[in-house]
Design an enzyme around this catalytic site. Structure first.
Site, PDB file in Angstrom:
ATOM      1  N   GLU A 430     -21.598  16.508  -7.712  1.00 16.15           N
ATOM      2  CA  GLU A 430     -20.614  15.430  -7.617  1.00 16.15           C
ATOM      3  C   GLU A 430     -21.143  14.127  -8.226  1.00 16.15           C
ATOM      4  O   GLU A 430     -20.385  13.353  -8.795  1.00 16.15           O
ATOM      5  CB  GLU A 430     -20.213  15.210  -6.161  1.00 16.15           C
ATOM      6  CG  GLU A 430     -19.276  16.278  -5.608  1.00 16.15           C
ATOM      7  CD  GLU A 430     -19.993  17.588  -5.280  1.00 16.15           C
ATOM      8  OE1 GLU A 430     -19.326  18.635  -5.200  1.00 16.15           O
ATOM      9  OE2 GLU A 430     -21.230  17.553  -5.116  1.00 16.15           O
ATOM     10  N   HIS A 498     -14.593  20.377   5.100  1.00 11.90           N
ATOM     11  CA  HIS A 498     -13.462  20.420   4.179  1.00 11.90           C
ATOM     12  C   HIS A 498     -12.262  19.595   4.647  1.00 11.90           C
ATOM     13  O   HIS A 498     -11.305  19.447   3.891  1.00 11.90           O
ATOM     14  CB  HIS A 498     -12.988  21.869   3.981  1.00 11.90           C
ATOM     15  CG  HIS A 498     -14.040  22.795   3.478  1.00 11.90           C
ATOM     16  ND1 HIS A 498     -14.911  23.447   4.314  1.00 11.90           N
ATOM     17  CD2 HIS A 498     -14.374  23.166   2.215  1.00 11.90           C
ATOM     18  CE1 HIS A 498     -15.730  24.192   3.599  1.00 11.90           C
ATOM     19  NE2 HIS A 498     -15.431  24.035   2.322  1.00 11.90           N
TER      20      HIS A 498
END
Length: 692
Positions: A430, A498
């Site tokens: 990321e 998540h």
């Protein structure tokens, strides 16, 4: 033997194609500036942060003199002033920035050793950061943008342009270094990693940064990377290796790493006494000082002793002139400090598609769709499809967004339609995804990176923060508008990895706009505005709403766009104002059935529609804020504070919030239903406030 000595002498003789006199002058100028700061300006407290470049200067200047292409981009770090001098930066600009005066790199907003240099007519210095290793992935993004211009947009003026990143030996242990290395070598980018190895990261020896202390040796087996390694204090070797490395990247359009060993002749910063170095180490470092070696190399082969001394005197004089000019600069007016957080009408010098002539097509906030309702997934995909079609600068990337079409199927089919150059998968980093986007935006593209789930943005936190502050900390010299797509929130179940929302973290990052659409129509309008805008945007896609029946709407048309900071009233009433966003909107609507309630979907959290909320609260005299994020320091606290501050006398009941408790999202659906505000809990809260 005599012939061998002659051949060796000829081989090591100064290259006549190089402007040695300019190099000598710049090295001496760099030394004069360092000495002036160390002996005068820091003790006089006119310079507050000082990082000497002594020992690093000669090789860095040799590198800078090689960056001659119009679209070359270099990103350094806090010891990179010699490079800036070689690129043509006025010494007064450098000193003025070090002194925190008006003008310069940042108008006194950033520390003076963190440079930037927008240059439309030659090599630019990309905005540097104070964080170690943060320069690598933006440079990789710049290099990828160069190839995009060259191969996709067919721009011949990019044929030889390269990206160059400078870093010390300490930075090779950072996430950014390894991520950029992966990006550059897997995608064959024209990027030069320039490592200045002085043996220490402040006090930590390079042997603790990489095994054996030599990153070049450790990367010898790395595929698709050519290694150059040598002595940055030897003028002949340093200039040769620099020329070979730069030319290799220009010609091959593939990455290389150049490691040069140099001494750090002063402390890490002015305050560093170097007590951790033995006398023998310090003595050995000074014995390698490149300045006397440069003199021995050039005198008398290129210049006489008198010419050398004249050059030194000229450099000292130039430094003094620069000091006088810098000290004459005022401190910036503090009232200007809130300018340039966002685009405010004055175009940045570099970065973003608008600075290179992009003009957004006309839009309307009136939907013009057909009667067929589509889900949010389809709406977002269709918007991305259209913007890719009408704007050649838009590129999409992230983990699994290519053939798979994203784990939420938002990008399904887009790579097949637009090709791998415009819609592509990335390595699992990321930091690299966002950092690469920053570099591409600085080069004038409109990158649309995806973070697969909200929680996965944590490794990119530093790049996200740096991206948002670029415009402000460079005083509008640079900007990096990107659209960072990010799914999150609960779905049929939850979990701590998540299902997080935590949008408030991005609201607290200066320079970012934050959109949180609750339905397909708003998703289209907000995404189109973001893609055509001139600021970085977090575009939050709630997982529970991507295929939710309530969120389905007709596609509002290819010209539909919504302004940021404009809320939507989904219900109108007089008894209470309910402020919410995202997946809580349909729950609040259902909970308000049978009650005369104003339900306000904020749609964007930064900016947020204060006027709509305050106007409603002053009329209903009650306010409930409902959100999925945690209660403590959630965005509802900001809204509550504003209402209490500006509409307190209009209230007939306390401002109230209903949120998740301060826990991660639980996995079991029963536990999740208990934690997330339910219709029943919202209705009960409404009733208690109405009856207060």
């Amino acid at each position: 033997m005599a012939q061998a000595a002659l051949k060796r002498f000829v081989r090591n003789a100064p290259d006549e194609t190089i402007d040695w006199k300019r190099i000598a002058h710049l090295v001496q100028l760099s030394r004069a500036l360092d000495e002036m700061e160390e002996t005068r300006l820091v003790p006089e407290k006119k310079v507050l942060y000082q990082f000497s470049a002594r020992g690093h200067d000669m090789a860095q200047i040799m590198l800078g003199c090689r960056l001659t292409e119009q679209h070359d981009g270099a990103c350094g770090y806090y010891r990179s002033r010699p490079l800036l001098l070689a690129l043509g930066v006025d010494p007064a600009e450098a000193l003025g920035s070090a002194m925190g005066r008006a003008g310069g790199y940042s108008d006194g907003r950033d520390i003076g050793v963190v440079f930037n240099y927008p240059n439309r007519n030659g090599a630019s210095a990309l905005p540097m950061c104070g964080g170690v290793g943060t320069q690598y992935t933006p440079t990789a993004g710049w290099a990828q943008a160069l190839e995009y211009y060259r191969t996709v947009l067919k721009r011949p003026d990019y044929d030889r342009a390269i990206g160059v990143v400078l870093g010390g030996d300490g930075s090779v242990a950072s996430n950014g270094f390894w991520s950029a290395l992966t990006i550059a070598t897997t995608q064959a980018l024209p990027m030069l990693f320039y490592i200045e190895d002085n043996g220490f990261g402040i006090s930590v020896p390079s042997t603790l940064q990489t095994p054996g202390g030599n990153i070049a040796a450790n990367l010898a087996g790395w595929q698709n990377l050519v290694i150059f390694d040598g002595d940055g204090c030897d003028p002949a070797e340093a200039v040769r290796l620099t020329a070979e490395a730069v030319e290799f990247v220009r010609e091959s359009r593939t990455p290389a790493l150049l490691r040069l060993t140099v001494p750090r002749l002063e402390g890490h910063s002015f305050q560093d006494t170097q007590a951790y170095k033995s006398e023998n180490v310090v003595r050995a470092e000074w014995a390698r000082d490149p300045l006397p070696r440069l003199k021995d190399y050039l005198v008398p082969a290129v210049m006489s002793e008198a010419e050398w001394q004249a050059s030194a005197a000229e450099a000292a004089s130039a430094a003094e002139v620069a000091r006088e000019a810098a000290e004459a600069r005022p401190v910036a007016d503090p009232r200007t400090l809130t300018r340039h957080v966002f685009f405010d009408g004055e175009m940045q010098q570099m970065g973003g598609q608008h600075s290179v002539g992009y003009v957004a097509p006309a839009t309307t906030d009136q939907p013009a769709g057909d009667s067929q309702r589509i889900n949010m997934v389809t709406a977002i995909r269709r918007t991305l499809d259209h913007e890719l079609t009408v704007n050649e600068r838009v590129v999409l990337f992230g983990e699994d967004i290519g053939p798979k079409g994203g784990v939420h199927a938002v990008t399904l089919g887009l790579q097949e339609k637009f090709g791998r150059e415009r819609v592509f998968d990335t390595s699992l980093s990321e930091e690299g995804i966002v950092g690469r986007a920053v570099g591409m935006a600085l080069a004038g593209l409109m990158p649309v990176p995806e973070i697969q789930f909200r929680k996965y943005a944590e490794p990119a936190t530093e790049q996200i923060n740096d991206c948002g502050t670029i415009r402000w900390r460079t005083n509008n010299r640079f900007a990096a508008p990107i659209v960072l797509r990010m799914p999150g929130g609960f779905f049929k179940c939850g979990d701590p990895w998540h299902s997080q929302t935590n949008e408030v973290a991005f609201v607290h990052q200066p320079g970012w706009q934050v959109a949180v659409p609750s339905n397909a129509e708003d998703a289209v309008g907000l995404l189109r505005t973001a893609l055509r805008g001139n600021d970085p945007v977090i575009f939050f896609e709630h997982r529970a709403m991507l295929d939710h029946a309530w969120a389905r709407r007709p596609y509002p048309g290819d010209d539909f766009a919504l302004p940021f900071g404009k809320a939507r009233h989904t219900r109108h009433g007089d008894a209470i104002t309910i402020v919410t966003w995202g997946a809580m909107v349909p729950r609040c609507e259902e909970a308000a059935e049978g009650i005369s309630a104003d339900v306000i979907d904020l749609r964007t959290l930064l900016p947020w529609d204060r006027d709509a909320v305050l106007s409603s609260v002053r009329r209903t005299r009650r306010c409930l804020i409902v959100h999925e994020d945690l209660g403590t320091a959630g965005f509802g606290a900001e809204i509550s504070a504003v209402v209490a501050d500006e509409a307190f006398m209009d209230l007939d009941a306390p401002v109230s919030r209903l949120t998740m408790p301060d826990i991660p999202s639980p996995h079991n659906p029963v536990l999740l239903d208990w934690a997330v505000p339910s219709v029943e809990r919202v209705r009960a809260k409404i009733q208690s406030l109405v009856e207060f």
